[in-house]
Write a protein that holds these residues in place. Structure first.
Motif, PDB file in Angstrom:
ATOM      1  N   THR A   1       0.823  -1.203   0.000  1.00 33.10           N
ATOM      2  CA  THR A   1       0.000   0.000   0.000  1.00 33.10           C
ATOM      3  C   THR A   1       0.861   1.258   0.000  1.00 33.10           C
ATOM      4  O   THR A   1       0.562   2.242  -0.688  1.00 33.10           O
ATOM      5  CB  THR A   1      -0.929  -0.004   1.221  1.00 33.10           C
ATOM      6  OG1 THR A   1      -1.765  -1.169   1.178  1.00 33.10           O
ATOM      7  CG2 THR A   1      -1.801   1.234   1.254  1.00 33.10           C
TER       8      THR A   1
ATOM      9  N   VAL B   1       1.964   2.069  -3.481  1.00 35.91           N
ATOM     10  CA  VAL B   1       0.884   2.671  -4.267  1.00 35.91           C
ATOM     11  C   VAL B   1       0.752   4.147  -3.934  1.00 35.91           C
ATOM     12  O   VAL B   1       0.663   5.007  -4.823  1.00 35.91           O
ATOM     13  CB  VAL B   1      -0.444   1.943  -4.005  1.00 35.91           C
ATOM     14  CG1 VAL B   1      -1.604   2.688  -4.665  1.00 35.91           C
ATOM     15  CG2 VAL B   1      -0.376   0.511  -4.510  1.00 35.91           C
TER      16      VAL B   1
ATOM     17  N   VAL C   1      -7.088   2.443  -0.619  1.00 35.82           N
ATOM     18  CA  VAL C   1      -6.293   1.639  -1.549  1.00 35.82           C
ATOM     19  C   VAL C   1      -6.553   0.156  -1.313  1.00 35.82           C
ATOM     20  O   VAL C   1      -6.783  -0.619  -2.259  1.00 35.82           O
ATOM     21  CB  VAL C   1      -4.789   1.950  -1.396  1.00 35.82           C
ATOM     22  CG1 VAL C   1      -3.935   0.916  -2.133  1.00 35.82           C
ATOM     23  CG2 VAL C   1      -4.487   3.341  -1.925  1.00 35.82           C
TER      24      VAL C   1
ATOM     25  N   LEU D   1      -8.321  -0.994  -4.809  1.00 38.82           N
ATOM     26  CA  LEU D   1      -7.385  -1.182  -5.915  1.00 38.82           C
ATOM     27  C   LEU D   1      -7.709  -2.416  -6.753  1.00 38.82           C
ATOM     28  O   LEU D   1      -8.000  -2.315  -7.952  1.00 38.82           O
ATOM     29  CB  LEU D   1      -5.954  -1.261  -5.385  1.00 38.82           C
ATOM     30  CG  LEU D   1      -4.865  -1.394  -6.456  1.00 38.82           C
ATOM     31  CD1 LEU D   1      -4.862  -0.182  -7.375  1.00 38.82           C
ATOM     32  CD2 LEU D   1      -3.490  -1.575  -5.813  1.00 38.82           C
TER      33      LEU D   1
ATOM     34  N   LEU E   1      -1.760   5.683  -9.017  1.00 42.15           N
ATOM     35  CA  LEU E   1      -0.419   5.098  -8.903  1.00 42.15           C
ATOM     36  C   LEU E   1       0.685   6.059  -9.313  1.00 42.15           C
ATOM     37  O   LEU E   1       1.814   5.943  -8.826  1.00 42.15           O
ATOM     38  CB  LEU E   1      -0.323   3.841  -9.783  1.00 42.15           C
ATOM     39  CG  LEU E   1      -1.196   2.645  -9.437  1.00 42.15           C
ATOM     40  CD1 LEU E   1      -1.001   1.541 -10.466  1.00 42.15           C
ATOM     41  CD2 LEU E   1      -0.880   2.122  -8.042  1.00 42.15           C
TER      42      LEU E   1
END
Length: 363
Positions: free
Chosen positions: A9, A12, A322, A326, A348
């Motif tokens: 995470t 990201v 996220v 995601l 991203l």
């Protein structure tokens, strides 16, 4: 299709493409590549076949796929951005061939002709994404990007003129969670103006943002989401104003704009929206996009707030969004697949240029 499982995470939320390899690039490109070629189903009259109606590709020889024009535009943005950021993109040749076939002077002239006859078409959301696409071509130091940008220039000029005459002239904003959201469009135009060094447009957008939102207080965050939202009205507004104000001004503004988000019911804005319970309903895909867009807003706001009391709170909330949003965004259902990958790429790579660039320095 899912995003690589070993991506953390924190990676990201860093907002940089460097940690991602060819597997991630291939995943991010597959749906946009397929969708920009997919003419039907299409939003025109909500039809599922080409019988008895002018084909979308005849009206829009460049941006005819992806169910609607704006999704086709931001899918093109997604593919161009991937070409710029991933040097060894596994689908590079396929992307280039697809865009080369579409980006021709004749095709762009026909897109311009359509706007000449339909000036309000895709106002304002599609206009915003078209300027994001032009920004991306401006950032990419490549002969092909220069050629494509030159070909797109008549459409760019048309959209900028419409923005100035028909959008910035509005006397009030739209605070909604869908395509008419004024704050999202203003932030896209502002990012474009700063990327291409259009100081006049930058000033006009900043002035409009202040006029629309400077005095907003006690945003009703507890009512979000409002319906088919893929944007948070409150967080999208804050994501715009962090671009307009310096850090200290923004901290003062957000203290007045938000209620106490540490207390119920206002803390609900910090939680992801359940979106997978009805996967066959189109609204679920909007809510998946909402969690992704909330993640980039929360992360951007947190990075701007410095040592403000909300900074860590927003960062942790971005992490939850996220983790929740995601992988579900890589749905195979066309209601989501034709657009969600673009939102993921935005999240991203939000620190890889073109998104929230700094203000043009004063001479």
């Amino acid at each position: 299709m899912t995003f690589p499982d070993d991506v953390e995470t924190s990676t990201v939320l860093s907002g940089y493409s460097d940690p991602f390899g060819s597997d991630a690039a291939e995943t991010l490109s597959r749906h946009p590549l397929e969708s920009i070629e997919t003419e039907f189903p299409h939003f025109v009259r909500s039809i599922d076949s080409p019988d008895g109606v002018e084909r979308p590709s005849e009206q829009h020889p460049v941006f005819y796929g992806c169910y609607d024009w704006h999704s086709a535009v931001h899918s093109h943005w997604s593919l161009v951005r991937q070409l710029r950021l991933f040097d060894d993109h596994p689908a590079r040749s396929e992307i280039v061939a697809s865009l080369d076939a579409r980006f021709t002077a004749d095709n762009i002239d026909r897109e311009v002709d359509y706007f000449d006859a339909n000036a309000s078409f895709e106002k304002p959301y599609g206009w915003a994404w078209l300027l994001h696409l032009v920004s991306e071509l401006s950032l990419w130091d490549d002969d092909r990007a220069d050629e494509w940008k030159s070909i797109l220039e008549p459409l760019e000029r048309t959209i900028v003129a419409l923005v100035e005459s028909d959008f910035l002239s509005q006397d009030r904003p739209f605070r909604v969670g869908t395509h008419q959201n004024s704050a999202f469009v203003l932030h896209c135009i502002l990012d474009y103006a700063r990327t291409v060094d259009d100081a006049s447009l930058e000033a006009a957008v900043s002035e409009t943002a202040v006029e629309f939102f400077a005095d907003d207080r006690d945003a009703p965050v507890e009512y979000e989401p409002l319906g088919w939202d893929f944007l948070s009205p409150s967080l999208t507004e804050a994501d715009l104003m962090r671009r307009v104000y310096d850090r200290d001004e923004f901290a003062v503004w957000i203290d007045g704009f938000l209620p106490d988000v540490t207390a119920s019911p206002y803390d609900s804005i910090l939680e992801p929206v359940p979106a997978a319970s009805n996967p066959d309903e189109d609204v679920a895909y909007h809510l998946l996009g909402l969690n992704v867009s909330k993640a980039w807003c929360l992360a951007g706001i947190a990075s701007t707030l410095g040592d403000h009391r909300y900074a860590d709170l927003f960062e942790r909330s971005a992490e939850r969004h996220v983790e929740s949003g995601l992988n579900p965004a890589f749905t195979e259902h066309y209601a989501g697949s034709h657009w969600l990958s673009s939102f993921v790429l935005y999240l991203l790579t939000r620190n890889d240029g073109g998104i929230a660039p700094a203000s043009t320095p004063l001479e």
